[in-house]
Scaffold this motif. Structure first.
Motif, PDB file in Angstrom:
ATOM      1  N   GLU A  14       0.821  -1.208   0.000  1.00 34.19           N
ATOM      2  CA  GLU A  14       0.000   0.000   0.000  1.00 34.19           C
ATOM      3  C   GLU A  14       0.863   1.269   0.000  1.00 34.19           C
ATOM      4  N   TRP A  15       2.083   1.190   0.576  1.00 32.53           N
ATOM      5  CA  TRP A  15       2.983   2.357   0.583  1.00 32.53           C
ATOM      6  C   TRP A  15       3.384   2.737  -0.836  1.00 32.53           C
ATOM      7  N   LYS A  19      -0.252   7.460  -6.509  1.00 33.53           N
ATOM      8  CA  LYS A  19      -1.247   8.455  -6.933  1.00 33.53           C
ATOM      9  C   LYS A  19      -1.104   9.758  -6.151  1.00 33.53           C
ATOM     10  N   GLY A  20      -0.955  10.852  -6.861  1.00 38.19           N
ATOM     11  CA  GLY A  20      -0.963  12.179  -6.241  1.00 38.19           C
ATOM     12  C   GLY A  20       0.270  12.493  -5.412  1.00 38.19           C
ATOM     13  N   LYS A  21       1.329  11.658  -5.500  1.00 44.01           N
ATOM     14  CA  LYS A  21       2.490  11.886  -4.632  1.00 44.01           C
ATOM     15  C   LYS A  21       3.461  12.884  -5.236  1.00 44.01           C
ATOM     16  N   ARG A  22       4.282  13.455  -4.353  1.00 45.89           N
ATOM     17  CA  ARG A  22       5.205  14.501  -4.769  1.00 45.89           C
ATOM     18  C   ARG A  22       6.649  14.045  -4.625  1.00 45.89           C
ATOM     19  N   VAL A  23       7.586  14.938  -4.852  1.00 45.50           N
ATOM     20  CA  VAL A  23       8.977  14.550  -5.061  1.00 45.50           C
ATOM     21  C   VAL A  23       9.601  13.843  -3.849  1.00 45.50           C
ATOM     22  N   GLY A  24       9.240  14.277  -2.635  1.00 49.89           N
ATOM     23  CA  GLY A  24       9.803  13.637  -1.446  1.00 49.89           C
ATOM     24  C   GLY A  24       9.428  12.168  -1.362  1.00 49.89           C
ATOM     25  N   PHE A  25       8.215  11.876  -1.802  1.00 49.12           N
ATOM     26  CA  PHE A  25       7.773  10.486  -1.813  1.00 49.12           C
ATOM     27  C   PHE A  25       8.572   9.676  -2.822  1.00 49.12           C
ATOM     28  N   TYR A  28      11.755   8.606  -1.455  1.00 49.37           N
ATOM     29  CA  TYR A  28      11.528   7.467  -0.546  1.00 49.37           C
ATOM     30  C   TYR A  28      11.379   6.167  -1.345  1.00 49.37           C
ATOM     31  N   ARG A  32      13.949   2.979  -1.243  1.00 52.68           N
ATOM     32  CA  ARG A  32      13.514   1.634  -0.887  1.00 52.68           C
ATOM     33  C   ARG A  32      13.815   0.621  -1.987  1.00 52.68           C
ATOM     34  N   HIS A  85      21.260   5.716  -3.527  1.00 52.78           N
ATOM     35  CA  HIS A  85      21.000   5.315  -2.146  1.00 52.78           C
ATOM     36  C   HIS A  85      21.942   6.047  -1.178  1.00 52.78           C
ATOM     37  N   LEU A  92      19.206  12.069   4.273  1.00 50.90           N
ATOM     38  CA  LEU A  92      18.318  11.616   5.360  1.00 50.90           C
ATOM     39  C   LEU A  92      19.018  11.687   6.710  1.00 50.90           C
ATOM     40  N   GLN A 104      15.976  20.607   2.612  1.00 50.43           N
ATOM     41  CA  GLN A 104      15.971  19.174   2.290  1.00 50.43           C
ATOM     42  C   GLN A 104      15.641  18.896   0.833  1.00 50.43           C
ATOM     43  N   LYS A 105      14.796  19.716   0.243  1.00 47.68           N
ATOM     44  CA  LYS A 105      14.405  19.472  -1.141  1.00 47.68           C
ATOM     45  C   LYS A 105      15.556  19.815  -2.088  1.00 47.68           C
TER      46      LYS A 105
END
Lengths: 131, 240, 123
Positions: A14-15, A19-25, A28, A32, A85, A92, A104-105
């Motif tokens: 589910e992570w 949909k609808g996510k932005r650059v920080g996601f 991530y 991963r 990574h 991070l 951070q961005k």
């Protein structure tokens, strides 16, 4: 009538809902996926190194195989994975210790640019050597 | 301005689906007005939570085109003439019906931290003209939190881990540790120094992106990580 | 239901700090590993004889063993973090930690055995 709310779906992936996510996601997700790739590579690497215990012929056969273009291409993928990574890992760690949080961005974009630059340079270096 | 609202529908006992409602609203309308128009003119069974219409109650949070929004302050102009707006309930909360979610994940998390937002009208201090309360180096803006839950909806960790304290709780904890006002800070440290506390955050900053009121929970979690981490390291090496 | 999951017992955790610490060490150790094993070598990979000679240097041996320990630790902490993201029950989490610890010890033992075997073959 009894009203039962529809419970939250918590599927293991589910992570990975993009949909609808932005650059920080996306950072991530890259973190991963590269992590999973690098863990698999680590164990593959350790298994392959067992050829050294088998003897000189076994290892030198592997070295010949490792210099084929297909494997060299995988090496480039590996290096890009390590760069992405590692550089995001630096970001991070810094922000996790409260350093440079408002930037951070910016750090994320710098990491991406350095990954691409060093990725291309290492690809050139690797394929230059085969000529 | 003509719009199509593609609204998530769920009634207990039936399958979820989308219904599309064509609405015509003034250019100055917000998304919540458009939803109310659909409810007014087309279908009185659309269920959605709303009260103040000006971003102070925090009850109307939902997803517009898969992004967390307070529809009461989201202009329809942002989407343009003739756009289709996909409207879904918030993520990571049980859906009671249509767009109305069971908001208990928000309030249970606030209860864990002890509901720290008890100051009056502090948002006026952002101009720096009045002295800050003792212990604060900067104005933190946590007082702006509406408890709308959009950060919990946006957080990718919340998507798989119901034990996670979540951006809202962690940001509240950070604010509380900056200015404890007699609160038992050991209890707060014990709560957040946990696998499913501050350490579970993976810094995607989706909470900050989703927050409609500049609380910046992601940044607060980073400051909290620093605070908890350095304290642990100091204690490990024998410091107080 | 939500409430029960939230009010679980909370225990102090070092995993993120260790992940950051091992990650920082890896910047150095992986960097050295890549340089000495691949970049400075003609053709990018050592042949058997070169590996044996190289690993017989005690300093290099120590460096590679350090790298092995830290990289394994970092990798398995990462796997653990991904699994913990699933919101497992505390008992399952303890099992995950125990199993990954065993995997880590076996991996490191195998790596040290392999390095020692290679050095012994050269002697």
């Amino acid at each position: 009538m009894e009203v039962k709310p529809k419970p939250v779906q918590r599927k293991p992936l589910e992570w990975f809902n993009l949909k609808g996510k932005r650059v920080g996601f996306w950072a991530y997700v890259v973190m991963r996926l590269s992590a999973v790739g690098l863990v698999l590579y680590l164990f593959l690497h350790l298994v392959i190194l067992s050829q050294l215990a088998v003897g000189p012929a076994a290892w030198d056969n592997f070295v010949a195989l490792a210099k084929s273009p297909a494997v060299l291409l995988l090496d480039v993928v590996l290096i890009i994975g390590i760069l992405a990574h590692g550089l995001n890992g630096i970001r991070l760690t810094l922000i996790g210790f409260g350093l440079g949080v408002p930037r951070q961005k910016l750090m994320l974009w710098i990491g991406l640019i350095l990954t691409l630059v060093f990725g291309v340079l290492s690809a050139l270096a690797i394929f230059a050597e085969t000529k | 301005m003509k719009l199509n609202l593609k609204i998530y529908r769920y009634k207990p006992g039936s399958e979820p689906h989308y219904d599309t409602f064509p609405v015509d609203v003034p250019e100055t309308a917000n998304v919540l007005d458009a939803i109310e128009r659909a409810w007014d003119d087309l279908d009185r069974t659309i269920m959605f939570r709303h009260a103040c219409h000006h971003a102070s109650c925090g009850s109307c949070g939902l997803l517009v085109n898969d992004q967390e929004k307070l529809p009461c302050v989201t202009p329809v102009k942002d989407y343009g003439e003739g756009a289709t707006l996909k409207i879904d309930p918030m993520r990571n909360m049980p859906v009671i019906t249509d767009l109305a979610v069971d908001a208990s994940p928000i309030y249970q998390r606030m209860a864990l931290i002890g509901l720290p937002i008890i100051r009056d009208a502090e948002t006026l201090r952002a101009d720096g003209k009045e002295p800050l309360p003792e212990g604060l180096e900067a104005f933190r803006r946590f007082e702006n939190c509406l408890e709308c839950g959009l950060c919990l909806s946006a957080c990718p960790v919340m998507a798989t881990d119901p034990q996670f304290l979540g951006p809202l709780t962690l940001a509240a904890a950070e604010r509380l540790l900056a200015e404890p006002r007699g609160v038992d800070i050991e209890r707060i440290y014990r709560l957040v120094d946990d696998e499913h506390g501050v350490w579970r955050c993976h810094s995607s900053f989706e909470c900050t992106e989703a927050c409609p009121y500049e609380v910046y929970p992601g940044e607060a979690i980073m400051r909290l990580k620093r605070k908890v981490g350095l304290r642990k390291i100091k204690q490990f090496f024998g410091g107080a | 239901m939500v409430e029960k999951q939230l009010t679980r017992e909370r225990t102090s955790s070092w995993s993120w700090i260790l992940q950051a610490f091992t990650g920082a060490l890896l910047l150095v150790l992986l960097g050295l590993h890549m340089v000495v094993q691949h970049f400075v070598v003609e053709g990018g990979l050592r042949d058997y004889q070169q590996v044996v000679e190289y690993l017989s240097n005690p300093f290099v041996f120590l460096l590679e063993v350090m790298f092995l320990i830290i990289v394994t630790w970092h990798a398995l902490l990462g796997v653990r973090a991904i699994l913990f993201d699933l919101g497992l029950q505390p008992a399952t989490e303890r099992k995950v930690t125990a199993i990954l610890s065993i995997v880590g010890v076996i991996t490191i033992a195998y790596g040290i055995w392999l390095s020692a075997t290679i050095v012994a073959q050269g002697a």
